[in-house]
Design a protein around this motif. Structure first.
Motif, short mmCIF file in Angstrom:
data_model
loop_
_atom_site.label_atom_id
_atom_site.label_comp_id
_atom_site.label_asym_id
_atom_site.label_seq_id
_atom_site.Cartn_x
_atom_site.Cartn_y
_atom_site.Cartn_z
N ALA A 26 38.79 16.19 27.54
CA ALA A 26 38.80 16.83 28.86
C ALA A 26 39.99 16.36 29.69
O ALA A 26 40.65 17.16 30.36
N ILE A 27 40.27 15.07 29.66
CA ILE A 27 41.42 14.53 30.39
C ILE A 27 42.71 15.18 29.89
O ILE A 27 43.56 15.61 30.69
N ALA A 28 42.86 15.28 28.58
CA ALA A 28 44.08 15.88 28.01
C ALA A 28 44.20 17.35 28.38
O ALA A 28 45.30 17.82 28.73
N VAL A 29 43.11 18.09 28.31
CA VAL A 29 43.14 19.51 28.67
C VAL A 29 43.56 19.67 30.13
O VAL A 29 44.38 20.53 30.47
N ILE A 30 43.00 18.85 31.00
CA ILE A 30 43.31 18.98 32.43
C ILE A 30 44.76 18.62 32.71
O ILE A 30 45.45 19.33 33.46
N TYR A 31 45.25 17.55 32.11
CA TYR A 31 46.66 17.18 32.32
C TYR A 31 47.59 18.31 31.88
O TYR A 31 48.53 18.68 32.60
N ALA A 32 47.35 18.85 30.70
CA ALA A 32 48.21 19.93 30.21
C ALA A 32 48.13 21.14 31.13
O ALA A 32 49.15 21.77 31.43
N TYR A 33 46.93 21.45 31.58
CA TYR A 33 46.74 22.63 32.43
C TYR A 33 47.45 22.47 33.77
O TYR A 33 48.18 23.37 34.22
N PRO A 71 55.11 17.67 29.29
CA PRO A 71 56.07 16.91 30.10
C PRO A 71 56.40 15.54 29.51
O PRO A 71 55.58 14.94 28.80
N ASP A 72 57.59 15.06 29.82
CA ASP A 72 58.05 13.77 29.32
C ASP A 72 56.99 12.70 29.56
O ASP A 72 56.49 12.53 30.67
N GLY A 73 56.69 11.96 28.50
CA GLY A 73 55.80 10.81 28.63
C GLY A 73 54.32 11.15 28.54
O GLY A 73 53.49 10.24 28.40
N LEU A 74 53.95 12.44 28.59
CA LEU A 74 52.52 12.76 28.61
C LEU A 74 51.86 12.48 27.26
O LEU A 74 50.73 11.98 27.20
N THR A 75 52.55 12.80 26.15
CA THR A 75 51.94 12.53 24.85
C THR A 75 51.69 11.03 24.67
O THR A 75 50.66 10.63 24.11
N ARG A 76 52.62 10.19 25.13
CA ARG A 76 52.42 8.74 25.06
C ARG A 76 51.26 8.31 25.94
O ARG A 76 50.41 7.50 25.55
N ALA A 77 51.19 8.86 27.15
CA ALA A 77 50.10 8.50 28.06
C ALA A 77 48.75 8.87 27.47
O ALA A 77 47.77 8.11 27.58
N LEU A 78 48.67 10.03 26.82
CA LEU A 78 47.41 10.45 26.22
C LEU A 78 47.08 9.61 25.00
O LEU A 78 45.91 9.25 24.78
N SER A 124 41.02 22.71 16.22
CA SER A 124 42.23 23.40 16.69
C SER A 124 41.95 24.23 17.93
O SER A 124 42.88 24.55 18.69
N LEU A 125 40.68 24.60 18.19
CA LEU A 125 40.35 25.34 19.42
C LEU A 125 40.58 24.45 20.63
O LEU A 125 41.27 24.84 21.59
N ALA A 126 40.01 23.23 20.60
CA ALA A 126 40.22 22.30 21.72
C ALA A 126 41.69 21.92 21.83
O ALA A 126 42.24 21.83 22.93
N LEU A 127 42.35 21.71 20.69
CA LEU A 127 43.76 21.33 20.72
C LEU A 127 44.62 22.46 21.29
O LEU A 127 45.62 22.20 21.98
N SER A 128 44.25 23.70 21.02
CA SER A 128 45.02 24.83 21.56
C SER A 128 44.93 24.90 23.07
O SER A 128 45.86 25.38 23.73
N ARG A 129 43.82 24.43 23.64
CA ARG A 129 43.70 24.41 25.10
C ARG A 129 44.61 23.36 25.72
O ARG A 129 45.00 23.48 26.88
N ILE A 130 44.92 22.32 24.95
CA ILE A 130 45.88 21.30 25.42
C ILE A 130 47.30 21.80 25.20
O ILE A 130 48.16 21.67 26.06
#
Length: 971
Positions: free
Chosen positions: A416-423, A209-216, A155-161
């Motif tokens: 890392a990709i997911a964290v960066i996209y969300a950030y 953002p729209d579509g990001l969860t699907r892309a990830l 949940s720590l890594a997930l919270s950063r996303i």
């Protein structure tokens, strides 16, 4: 930003500065929305888990409590809580932290029994834990622990996303902010807190953002990734989800846009600077600084420094300020700088050596100052290219079907990709440093770019949507820009083309700027870098050349293009062979050198060395390589120009390699010729490698003259600040090193401000006068071994020993550690395989532990309180007699050792001594074990530069008894 709150906390207290209003509004309603949202399987038959342990290492420490809770649609439906009986006693600090006593666990199940019970409770369901790798390591270290669950969700890594703009992702912080159960350092309470935070994280992920969860969810399906089911579920739940567009996400987050660009100081008829009365008022009780810090107490030294900074700004002159520990120098320069920036609509800069200080400024001092100034304060940080994500590479890596480049778990790269996209979808600006990415597992080069590699106008995110170029543009609109020394001096070398035209700087941690500038301006041709360039180029089937040959085959001008590339390929293959011979000859030269380091050789290329047969062979190979590189560079340049005219995007990578190859060519020619008297030349060889660890270097000798010629004329006021700038209260060495002595009289002023701490009362200094000369190595090490054992015994731990070379440190560690271990004393060592960051964390966490360390701990290491009570310095930190720069100075100047080597060693010792007292309540002993302090005349220079003037001269055999008495009197 609207004056809203999250859980009763102001946005400014909870979110990172600069968070867009639409993001903040979403965060503010998360807890409310989470209460009514149904997440189906994501909140059913999911187990929340936490553990308490006797320490941080799953290999050395044990479980003492396990708590878990099963979630259902209505919340927690079932609980598990068990103490665990460890094989040893619980350390006192753990009992104090958790409240768990030895009596509590005396009749508890064994670890094996407790984990078996846990496995029955979990039943293979997914486990959610905060920093799950920690809990999982402890559980699976127990036989049968691997049966608990195959799917652990951190949940720590997930919270950063989910919450990239939150200022902290600690469970206690999130639980407080969102009104969940409080954390108490007991596993059962922490489970309740995480059970409350979990649906909030899921709600926040749904806000991406729209579509990001699907892309990830869809990226790299071949990789087992624990978060994929979460993103897949959320993507299915989305209504009429559009394809994700990073360009649109960046456009939205940047909608507010920057304020108008600030003016150049040189364009102002005069600078409106705060008066001395205004500065004094700012630091007076009830003033600006008191508003920033409610517990603030005025310090005369801090006010004096602020006034000096103010006077420098008013007169357009420079200051050198040596401010002792506790003065509060960062606030002393920030207040007059910020007030001046606001009144004149100009940008001022702060340059630091360490990321720790930069983070302190960006996340503590500057936000507080901005909050209290009537019109706020715009501030930003600028770092080197590789500190920022490259969005073009991020998109390419997400969409790629190629295998992820890593030596560890590829799932870390997906995280890392997911964290960066969300950030980047919620942040106008920012860098990678605070995102919690596991860089040991993630290939940084796959997600970042270099200044030469950057595609610039060929990139769809250039310039404003790019975090690198956007940050540089936004810096021109900021009141205060924080950067590091390396970027500042690269900007000087680039004639001011990297940073905005900032002409007022506070250069903090200034004691290291001469060495940093020399590093930045060094010309180095290394085997590793050159080999990497040739690997990137490849041949007719691989690398950039192979890729281009494939792409141009269908072009209308295929014959011309393929001819150019074939010619370039042939010259590249020849160049790669002959350049390799240069580095073979460099290794031969190092082998013939008389002086060898423990694991590396650094050969000064003196006139005598240039007369040897080994250098003759190296120079001959070098000139052959220069001709081959020149031909390859010309052919690559022709290919870049011709192909780029047809399709610019084809040659982005090839153009970068060609530029770098051209730099290697120029560097090799400079070093082989050796005619430029501004440089000292050297050859380095890593003896731990059979091949590939060779480099040829040219370093500027006189950094001060470069500053005086190229930097100072462009500046209005520079404030150089540090706790260690003078030698026996004399600033001559520092002023000469940075070229201030070349400016007209009255251009600068230096002053010393005493520390606010009582060093005479809190710090004792012991000098051992009878240890053998270090040049008598066997006798010296035997005596030092006895001394170190005595020191550690007497202090009972909390000792930091700072060595000047690895060989002595590792040999003494092998001798001392077993003796201390038998007496229950823990000693760690900074080996080649160890992480300096982890050693720091362990030393601070375990207050009775001790450490043998090298250069990384001589400065910038803070361990206040009982954690550090004694610093031992076995040997004065003189540079090696064979150091190329020292040797070159000796050849050119009479008395160079006393002018350069001695004062630099004094300043380094002052830095090391500064590790001991980091707060007004700290007490400690500095043990100086080099007898030259009392047997040589220069010893007075060292002793006279310490923060306390008193010292005890003792025989080594008496030191242990002295420390025992000191310890009793301070407990």
């Amino acid at each position: 930003m609207a004056a809203r709150t999250i859980g009763g906390h102001a946005f400014s207290e909870v979110l990172l500065p600069g968070t867009p209003a639409f993001v903040a509004e979403r965060y503010a309603t998360l807890a409310e929305r989470a209460r009514t949202r149904d997440f189906g399987l994501l909140t059913q038959d999911v187990v929340i888990l936490d553990t308490e342990t006797t320490g941080l290492s799953s290999q050395e420490n044990e479980l003492i409590e396990i708590a878990a809770a099963r979630l259902s649609a209505g919340g927690i439906s079932e609980r598990f809580d068990a103490f665990v009986h460890p094989t040893g006693l619980i350390p006192p600090e753990i009992m104090e932290l958790t409240g768990i006593t030895n009596a509590d666990v005396a009749h508890a199940p064994s670890a094996r029994e407790a984990v078996a019970m846990l496995a029955d409770f979990v039943g293979g369901c997914p486990v959610v834990a905060h920093n799950a790798s920690f809990d999982r390591a402890f559980v699976e270290a127990v036989p049968g622990g691997a049966e608990v669950s195959e799917l652990w969700i951190d949940s720590l890594a997930l919270s950063r996303i989910a919450l990239p703009r939150l200022s902290s992702h600690k469970l206690a912080f999130m639980a407080e902010v969102f009104g969940c159960a409080a954390v108490s350092h007991r596993a059962v309470d922490d489970v309740d807190a995480l059970a409350g935070v979990w649906p909030i994280l899921l709600t926040a992920l749904g806000d991406l953002p729209d579509g990001l969860t699907r892309a990830l969810a869809d990226m790299h399906p071949e990789v087992a990734w624990s978060y994929r089911p979460i993103f897949s579920f959320l993507a299915q739940e989305a209504v009429a989800e559009a394809p994700f567009s990073l360009i649109e996400a960046r456009a939205r987050v940047l909608e507010a846009g920057p304020t108008p660009q600030h003016v150049d100081v040189d364009e102002l008829p005069a600078l409106n600077v705060p008066t001395r009365d205004e500065i004094e008022a700012a630091f007076a009780p009830g003033g600006l600084v008191a508003a920033m810090y409610p517990e603030y107490e005025p310090r005369p030294e801090q006010v004096a420094m602020a006034l000096e900074v103010r006077d420098a700004l008013a007169t357009g002159t420079h200051r050198v300020v040596e401010a002792g520990t506790g003065v509060g120098k960062s606030v002393a320069y920030l207040v007059p700088l910020a007030l001046t920036a606001k009144r004149n609509n100009v940008t001022v800069g702060v340059a630091t050596k360490s990321n720790n200080l930069a983070d302190q400024l960006m996340f503590h001092e500057l936000p507080r100052l901005a909050r209290e100034l009537p019109d706020g304060l715009a501030f930003t940080a600028l770092k080197g290219y590789d500190h920022y994500p490259c969005l073009r590479k991020l998109e390419r890596l997400r969409r790629s079907t190629a295998e992820i480049k890593t030596n560890r778990d590829p799932a870390d790269t997906l995280t890392a990709i997911a964290v960066i996209y969300a950030y980047v979808a919620q942040s106008p600006e920012g860098d990678l440093d605070a995102l919690g990415i596991r860089w040991r597992s993630v290939d940084r080069a796959s997600l970042t770019t270099g200044s030469r590699e950057c595609a610039r106008r060929l990139c769809p995110f250039f310039p404003d949507k790019c975090l690198v170029h956007g940050a540089r543009r936004r810096a021109a609109h900021a009141d205060v820009v924080v950067t590091n020394h390396s970027l500042l001096f690269r900007n000087v070398q680039a004639d001011g083309k990297i940073l905005p035209p900032i002409r007022i700087w506070a250069v903090d941690e200034a004691h290291g700027i001469e060495a940093e500038a020399r590093r930045q301006w060094a010309v180095t041709v290394s085997a590793e870098e050159v080999r990497a360039l040739f690997e990137r180029l490849g041949n007719d089937k691989t690398g950039s050349l192979g890729r281009l040959l494939s792409e141009v085959a269908s072009s209308d001008a295929a014959t011309l293009f393929m001819g150019l590339l074939a010619k370039a390929n042939a010259s590249v293959q020849r160049a790669s062979v002959v350049v390799a011979d240069v580095f073979d000859r460099a290794r031969d030269l190092a082998r013939a050198a008389r002086e060898h380091g423990f694991d590396s050789t650094n050969v000064w290329v003196s006139p005598e060395v240039r007369a040897t047969s080994e250098w003759t062979e190296l120079a001959l190979a070098g000139r052959v390589a220069i001709d081959a590189l020149d031909q390859a560079d010309k052919n690559l340049k022709a290919a870049v120009e011709t192909l780029g005219g047809e399709r610019p995007e084809w040659v982005v990578d090839l153009a970068d390699i060609e530029r770098r190859l051209g730099e290697a060519l120029a560097g090799l020619k400079l070093i082989i010729d050796g005619e430029d008297e501004r440089y000292v030349y050297s050859v380095q060889v890593n003896q731990r490698l059979r091949a590939g660890g060779e480099a040829l270097s040219a370093e500027r000798i006189d950094i001060g003259s470069v500053f005086a010629e190229r930097w100072y004329p462009e500046m209005r006021s520079l404030i150089f600040a540090s706790a260690t700038l003078s030698v026996s209260d004399d600033f001559a060495h520092f002023n000469h090193a940075i070229g201030l002595d070349e400016l007209p009289p009255g251009s600068s002023r230096a002053l010393h401000l005493d520390s606010s701490y009582d060093f005479d009362r809190n710090m004792a200094v012991v000098v051992t006068g009878d240890l053998p000369d270090p040049r008598n190595r066997d006798a010296y090490l035997r005596a030092l071994e006895r001394l170190l054992v005595d020191v550690h015994r007497a202090m009972g731990g909390s000792v930091l020993t700072l060595f000047t070379n690895r060989r002595d440190m590792e040999e003494l560690y092998e001798r001392v550690e077993p003796t201390l271990a038998r007496e229950g004393l823990s000693l760690a060592c900074q080996t080649r395989q160890s992480s300096a960051r982890r050693l720091r964390e362990r030393f601070i966490a375990e207050k009775d532990s001790s450490l043998f360390a090298l250069k990384a701990f001589w400065e910038g290491f803070d361990a206040s309180g009982e954690t550090l009570r004694c610093v031992v310095i076995p040997k004065l930190p003189f540079s090696r007699p064979t150091d190329p720069l020292s040797c070159e100075r000796d050849r050119r100047e009479k008395g160079a050792w006393g002018r350069y080597v001695l004062p630099e060693a004094v300043l380094e010792l002052k830095q090391a001594a500064g590790r001991l007292i980091r707060s007004s309540s700290d007490t400690g002993v500095l043990v100086l074990a080099d007898s030259r302090l009392v047997s040589k005349g220069y010893g007075k220079k060292f002793l006279g530069s310490l923060p306390t003037g008193a010292y005890q001269r003792l025989e080594a055999s008496q030191v242990g008894r002295y420390l025992e008495l000191w310890r009793k009197s301070h407990e």
